[in-house]
Each structure stands twice: as C-alpha cells, then as structure tokens.
Design an enzyme around this catalytic site. Sequence first.
Site, short mmCIF file in Angstrom:
data_model
loop_
_atom_site.label_atom_id
_atom_site.label_comp_id
_atom_site.label_asym_id
_atom_site.label_seq_id
_atom_site.Cartn_x
_atom_site.Cartn_y
_atom_site.Cartn_z
N LYS A 75 6.48 20.91 28.55
CA LYS A 75 5.95 21.98 29.23
C LYS A 75 6.57 21.62 31.14
CE LYS A 75 2.09 24.65 31.63
NZ LYS A 75 0.38 24.58 31.63
N LYS A 89 3.55 16.79 30.09
CA LYS A 89 3.43 17.89 30.98
C LYS A 89 3.83 17.79 32.60
CE LYS A 89 -0.17 21.02 33.50
NZ LYS A 89 -0.74 22.04 33.28
#
Length: 327
Positions: free
Chosen positions: A252, A199
């Site tokens: 992400k 992330k």
Amino acid sequence: MFPTVRPRRLRRTAAIRALVRETSVAPSDLILPLFFHDALTEPRPVSTMPGVSQLPVSAAAETARRCWESGLGGVILFGLPKTKDASGSSAYDPSGPVPRAVAAMKDAVPELLVMTDVCVDEYTEHGHCGVLKTSARGVVDVDNDATLGVLARAAVVYAEAGADVVAPSDMMDGRVGAIRRALDGAGLTDTAILSYAVKYASAFYGPFREAADCAPKFGDRAGYQMDPANGREALREAKLDEDEGADMLMVKPALPYLDVVARVRAASTLPLGAYNVSGEYAMVKAAAAADMIDERRAVLELLTSIRRAGADFILTYHALDAARWLG
Ligand code: PBG
C-alpha cells in the site's frame, strides 16, 4: 524476424486479443473499503472522494446485500467512533461502529467476506496509529509495544463480531504475532490475518484522512510507515509478518509501488493484496470530472496493471463501478 514475425497478428481482432490476454480482473478480485460512522443517521458524502460516503451503521445490511449482488470479493470496514481518547480505547468497544456493522453485514449476508482494518488512528484524539510516549528529553513518539495490546484487543472484538479477516494497518513491529496470539488465546483460531505488511508513508492517503477523520494532529507517520525510497525493506517487512503468522500480505499504496508488488509477489507464496488508495482514486475522479480522462477505461486499465504486477486482490473505492463495468 520481420517480415516473418509480426506480433500485430495477435492484436487484429477482439477475439484473438481475448484469447492471448495474460491478465484478468474479476469483481471477485475487488474489496470495497467502507466507513461506518457512529454519529450518523444518513450517509455523509466525503468531499475529497467523490462517490464515497461515510455510512450510518443502520446502512450495513443493505450495503452488504449490494456488495454481494455485485459479486465483490469482499469489504473492509473502517470506523468513526463517537468519542476519541489518548489510547484509542473505543477501537475495542464491542458496541462501536465496526463490531456492530460487521454483525449486521454477516447477519444480512453470511457468505459475504468481511474484513476489518485494525488501527487506532481513527480512535485517538491525536490521530496517530498508536499510544504516545514522551521521552525524558521531551520527545513525543508512538510507543510500539504499548500499542500492541490495544491492537490485539480490537482484533479480538472484531473477530468475535464475525469478521472473517482482520487487517492491521498500523505498522507497529510485532503486531501480527501479538494479534495471532490474542486471537488464538480467545479461541478465534479460524480468523485470518491480512497484514498491511508493506505500507509506505504516502501523500496518497490525503483524501482518506477526511473520510476516516484520522489526520495526525502533529508530526507525521514517517516514524512508523515506510520510506517511499525503499524497496529491499519491503521484502524484510513481508518476511517478518509471514514469520509472525500473517495469512495474507498487502502492499500500500498500489500504483506508485507496482515494482514493490512484483518483488513481494516473487518473494512470498502467500496471497497478496494491493491497496489502490484514496489519493489514487481522487486523481482519477478529478481528471474524469474535468473531462481529461475516460474514467471507465482508466479504472479498468489501472486495476489490470495492479493484477499484472502480481496482486491477487485489490482494495479499491472503484470496486462497485468496476464490478458493473466488468459485467
Ligand atoms: C490507517 C490507514 C490509512 C489508510 C488505511 N488505513 C491512513 C494512514 O495510514 O494515514 C489509507 C487508505 C487510503 O488512503 O485509501 N489506519
């Protein structure tokens, strides 16, 4: 070689293009993020994300039926609590919006796959993804190890409410192992962990921070989320989470990191998701509203690109629209 070889032969008709198409997207590949707000009685539109609303918990059952009828792969729940504090303790309140919405959704449609995000930024008054500590020199930082217990407690509460999958998004070191141990210790050995393993500290989360009311009140998340310039580090994060017991991995955001999706896909045998985040969604919506882009074609093309890069499933706010367009 040309003129013997002519790739255009396989592009002549819709039928032959369909036959040789390498990548598909189905509604069952798509996971819809949902925001349940404890203080609402009616849906409240999120101005930064046209078409997305915060929902009252009373809308959970009906929302579950809609997602199920659309053939979605599942949903992932975020919660907005009535009260916030320094450690985000309302994240593990069994009567908080997420546990209640999970239970209502599973009661309405037991077959629907229900995931919960696990993080404290929606529950802390300072908006950071963990408990804070202050060093002797007065430097404030997120306390990695003190946060693990809060995350593990929240994961257990969501699993007990009926969540099939818990998805930690905080980027603390060691949280997958801490959550696995807590789940197993509570007898929740069948609850799966989808780790937001990779992330990045991204500008593309901007619109989400209104949706989830979780903008940090000071500083940023660069001390725990990854540097957008790093690709090798993604493989290291993915490997650590796999070793700690993650059942599935996620990258992400999705679109600015398709190279990372492809690299993690090649490096791991675990199922892989990608999160088509709020800023990616908002850009498409804004361009479509200004008549600068064909929304339907753009959405189906970008979802296809995420699958082509190697994602098995996609978390996306376009899920219900895309499911309708896919038929
Ligand atoms: C943190 C979290 C964020 C998102 C999902 N989980 C925000 C952040 O890290 O700042 C972003 C999702 C999106 O932008 O769609 N709990």
